[in-house]
Scaffold this active site. Structure first.
Site, PDB file in Angstrom:
ATOM      1  N   LEU A   1       0.778  -0.955   0.079  1.00 46.37           N
ATOM      2  CA  LEU A   1      -0.026  -0.132  -0.161  1.00 46.37           C
ATOM      3  C   LEU A   1       0.851   1.382   0.127  1.00 46.37           C
ATOM      4  O   LEU A   1       2.028   1.335   0.604  1.00 46.37           O
ATOM      5  CB  LEU A   1      -0.796   0.041   1.273  1.00 46.37           C
ATOM      6  CG  LEU A   1      -1.868  -0.997   1.142  1.00 46.37           C
ATOM      7  CD1 LEU A   1      -2.865  -1.197   2.726  1.00 46.37           C
ATOM      8  CD2 LEU A   1      -2.654  -1.163   0.140  1.00 46.37           C
ATOM      9  N   HIS A   2       0.316   2.298  -0.966  1.00 46.62           N
ATOM     10  CA  HIS A   2       1.177   3.413  -0.781  1.00 46.62           C
ATOM     11  C   HIS A   2      -0.045   4.588  -0.597  1.00 46.62           C
ATOM     12  O   HIS A   2      -1.070   4.280  -0.733  1.00 46.62           O
ATOM     13  CB  HIS A   2       1.973   3.648  -2.379  1.00 46.62           C
ATOM     14  CG  HIS A   2       1.293   3.276  -3.230  1.00 46.62           C
ATOM     15  ND1 HIS A   2      -0.028   4.314  -3.793  1.00 46.62           N
ATOM     16  CD2 HIS A   2       1.183   2.226  -4.184  1.00 46.62           C
ATOM     17  CE1 HIS A   2      -0.348   3.750  -4.981  1.00 46.62           C
ATOM     18  NE2 HIS A   2       0.142   2.422  -5.312  1.00 46.62           N
TER      19      HIS A   2
ATOM     20  N   HIS B   1      -3.222   4.501  -2.549  1.00 47.69           N
ATOM     21  CA  HIS B   1      -4.364   3.519  -2.068  1.00 47.69           C
ATOM     22  C   HIS B   1      -4.901   4.212  -0.754  1.00 47.69           C
ATOM     23  O   HIS B   1      -6.169   4.031  -0.436  1.00 47.69           O
ATOM     24  CB  HIS B   1      -3.727   2.260  -1.423  1.00 47.69           C
ATOM     25  CG  HIS B   1      -2.958   1.272  -2.403  1.00 47.69           C
ATOM     26  ND1 HIS B   1      -1.666   0.914  -2.479  1.00 47.69           N
ATOM     27  CD2 HIS B   1      -3.696   0.494  -3.406  1.00 47.69           C
ATOM     28  CE1 HIS B   1      -1.416   0.064  -3.330  1.00 47.69           C
ATOM     29  NE2 HIS B   1      -2.665  -0.051  -4.290  1.00 47.69           N
TER      30      HIS B   1
ATOM     31  N   GLY C   1      -8.258   3.908  -8.466  1.00 48.36           N
ATOM     32  CA  GLY C   1      -7.467   4.983  -8.915  1.00 48.36           C
ATOM     33  C   GLY C   1      -7.418   5.054 -10.337  1.00 48.36           C
ATOM     34  O   GLY C   1      -7.437   4.376 -11.342  1.00 48.36           O
TER      35      GLY C   1
ATOM     36  N   SER D   1       2.778   4.059  -7.499  1.00 50.02           N
ATOM     37  CA  SER D   1       2.451   2.713  -7.840  1.00 50.02           C
ATOM     38  C   SER D   1       3.518   1.607  -6.855  1.00 50.02           C
ATOM     39  O   SER D   1       4.304   2.011  -6.512  1.00 50.02           O
ATOM     40  CB  SER D   1       2.768   2.437  -9.624  1.00 50.02           C
ATOM     41  OG  SER D   1       3.135   1.264  -9.563  1.00 50.02           O
TER      42      SER D   1
ATOM     43  N   LYS E   1      -5.240   6.346 -12.153  1.00 48.93           N
ATOM     44  CA  LYS E   1      -4.008   5.806 -12.743  1.00 48.93           C
ATOM     45  C   LYS E   1      -3.898   4.448 -13.394  1.00 48.93           C
ATOM     46  O   LYS E   1      -3.619   4.472 -14.730  1.00 48.93           O
ATOM     47  CB  LYS E   1      -2.946   5.437 -11.513  1.00 48.93           C
ATOM     48  CG  LYS E   1      -1.354   5.682 -12.068  1.00 48.93           C
ATOM     49  CD  LYS E   1      -0.781   4.153 -12.288  1.00 48.93           C
ATOM     50  CE  LYS E   1      -0.638   3.267 -11.075  1.00 48.93           C
ATOM     51  NZ  LYS E   1      -0.087   2.178 -11.461  1.00 48.93           N
ATOM     52  N   ASP E   2      -5.034   3.528 -13.060  1.00 48.98           N
ATOM     53  CA  ASP E   2      -5.213   2.386 -13.916  1.00 48.98           C
ATOM     54  C   ASP E   2      -6.558   3.003 -14.720  1.00 48.98           C
ATOM     55  O   ASP E   2      -7.741   2.229 -14.448  1.00 48.98           O
ATOM     56  CB  ASP E   2      -5.378   1.248 -12.929  1.00 48.98           C
ATOM     57  CG  ASP E   2      -4.185   0.988 -12.240  1.00 48.98           C
ATOM     58  OD1 ASP E   2      -3.205   0.518 -12.965  1.00 48.98           O
ATOM     59  OD2 ASP E   2      -4.049   1.167 -11.066  1.00 48.98           O
TER      60      ASP E   2
ATOM     61  N   GLN F   1      -4.426 -11.938 -13.067  1.00 49.85           N
ATOM     62  CA  GLN F   1      -4.221 -10.832 -14.034  1.00 49.85           C
ATOM     63  C   GLN F   1      -2.525 -10.851 -14.292  1.00 49.85           C
ATOM     64  O   GLN F   1      -2.441  -9.618 -14.714  1.00 49.85           O
ATOM     65  CB  GLN F   1      -4.659  -9.606 -13.275  1.00 49.85           C
ATOM     66  CG  GLN F   1      -4.093  -9.401 -12.074  1.00 49.85           C
ATOM     67  CD  GLN F   1      -4.798  -8.097 -11.237  1.00 49.85           C
ATOM     68  OE1 GLN F   1      -5.749  -8.305 -10.703  1.00 49.85           O
ATOM     69  NE2 GLN F   1      -4.316  -6.870 -11.353  1.00 49.85           N
TER      70      GLN F   1
ATOM     71  N   ARG G   1       4.581  -0.724  -7.842  1.00 49.87           N
ATOM     72  CA  ARG G   1       5.954  -1.083  -9.017  1.00 49.87           C
ATOM     73  C   ARG G   1       6.996  -0.115  -8.735  1.00 49.87           C
ATOM     74  O   ARG G   1       7.955  -0.217  -9.225  1.00 49.87           O
ATOM     75  CB  ARG G   1       5.556  -1.476 -10.360  1.00 49.87           C
ATOM     76  CG  ARG G   1       4.770  -2.629 -10.229  1.00 49.87           C
ATOM     77  CD  ARG G   1       4.532  -3.048 -11.920  1.00 49.87           C
ATOM     78  NE  ARG G   1       3.804  -4.657 -11.798  1.00 49.87           N
ATOM     79  CZ  ARG G   1       2.536  -4.693 -11.993  1.00 49.87           C
ATOM     80  NH1 ARG G   1       1.685  -3.773 -11.865  1.00 49.87           N
ATOM     81  NH2 ARG G   1       2.117  -6.117 -12.075  1.00 49.87           N
TER      82      ARG G   1
HETATM   83  O1  PAF Z   1      -5.568  -2.112  -9.313  1.00 49.59           O
HETATM   84  C1  PAF Z   1      -5.224  -3.135  -8.568  1.00 49.59           C
HETATM   85  O2  PAF Z   1      -4.727  -3.148  -7.292  1.00 49.59           O
HETATM   86  C2  PAF Z   1      -5.710  -4.578  -9.087  1.00 49.59           C
HETATM   87  O3  PAF Z   1      -5.867  -4.624 -10.360  1.00 49.59           O
HETATM   88  C3  PAF Z   1      -7.201  -4.866  -8.425  1.00 49.59           C
HETATM   89  C4  PAF Z   1      -8.369  -3.679  -8.870  1.00 49.59           C
HETATM   90  C5  PAF Z   1      -7.130  -5.117  -6.930  1.00 49.59           C
HETATM   91  C6  PAF Z   1      -7.698  -6.378  -8.770  1.00 49.59           C
HETATM   92  O4  PAF Z   1      -6.718  -7.116  -8.451  1.00 49.59           O
END
Ligand code: PAF
Length: 285
Positions: A39-40, A43, A153, A191, A155-156, A67, A193
């Protein structure tokens, strides 16, 4: 179920369903922030907003194998359960849900959700199956947590559009709230990452938001030709040797269809590989 300071930590799917059922029976509304942990600030902003929007805030941490493609960072993805629990407690999460992969995808699992068109371009083109994994786990989490509102968010950006479409198409009773991108002082979008970046790569990664800023500046100055706008952004990325550009595109903000002439509401989005981190960012025009 374990309880420490006010936060309840739930691991089992049936237990989470029971907690949600009891809350709803008591007339409580539920806001939900699904995450993959590490978490950052981004979030935490979602969680702080979630607290304002409902009686109870549920947040989940689940690194979703469905995913990640073969060769992606599923195994290496940062896991920091203690750190996440601490941050969740501080921000005031009421229920922290940490399901196990074997419960989310039990043996014999074979049902997936596909948002057929929105998942094709941008990240979907270089990460086949990614959004199918996202849509599937988000629908499952919605069915388990049964939230009134869920926060994601921007961002995605593509993920947000995929989820909004799924919610409309499948008549799900949940309000989807998209929240602005949270950035570091350099402009770098927050992020999980970013943890993969060295100091030098982090400096180079600052060019991603500058490139998008340049596109927006030209758009605000009256340029509408998408190719010209993208060229100005691409120049910023190459001049700063930001990394390998996966894509830099301008698309319709709702349908994600490609545009030749940009208009307000469109989105400029990019993905760039900086070191071993594949970073994404976008700006709404
Ligand atoms: O954005 C994310 O962290 C993930 O894609 C999510 C929405 C938790 C689904 O795994």
């Amino acid at each position: 179920m374990t309880e420490s300071t006010r936060m309840v930590v739930v691991k089992g799917v049936d237990e989470m369903k029971a907690v949600s059922r009891a809350l709803r029976k008591d007339g409580k509304t539920i806001a939900f922030v699904p995450t993959m942990g590490a978490l950052h600030e981004g979030h935490l902003t979602l969680m702080a907003e979630g607290k304002k929007r409902a009686d109870v805030l549920v947040a989940s941490v689940f690194v979703n194998p469905a995913q990640f493609g073969p060769g992606e960072d599923y195994k290496k993805y940062t896991r920091d359960t203690e750190g996440d629990l601490d941050k969740m407690r501080r921000i005031g999460v009421d229920v922290a849900f940490f399901p196990e992969p074997g419960e989310i995808y039990p043996p014999g699992f074979q049902t997936y959700v596909e948002v057929t068109e929105l998942e094709k371009p941008l990240c979907g083109a270089s990460r086949p199956g990614h959004f199918r994994g996202v849509a599937t786990v988000v629908l499952k989490l919605f069915n388990i947590v049964r939230p009134d509102a869920a926060l994601f968010g921007k961002k995605d950006y593509q993920q947000l559009q995929v989820i909004k479409r799924m919610v409309r198409d499948l008549d799900l009773d949940v309000e989807i709230v998209g929240m602005p991108v949270v950035r570091e002082a350099s402009g770098l979008a927050m992020s999980s990452r970013n943890a993969y970046l060295s100091e030098e790569q982090r400096t180079r990664a600052g060019a991603l938001s500058r490139a998008l800023g340049e596109i927006k500046r030209k758009f605000d100055g009256g340029e509408r030709n998408a190719a010209a706008l993208l060229e100005s952004g691409r120049r910023v990325l190459t001049d700063s040797s930001a990394g390998d550009i996966d894509y830099l595109e301008i698309r319709n903000g709702d349908t994600l269809e490609e545009v030749k002439l940009a208009s307000p509401g469109d989105v400029a989005a990019l993905a760039v590989k900086v070191g071993r981190a594949r970073l994404i960012d976008n700006i709404e025009l």
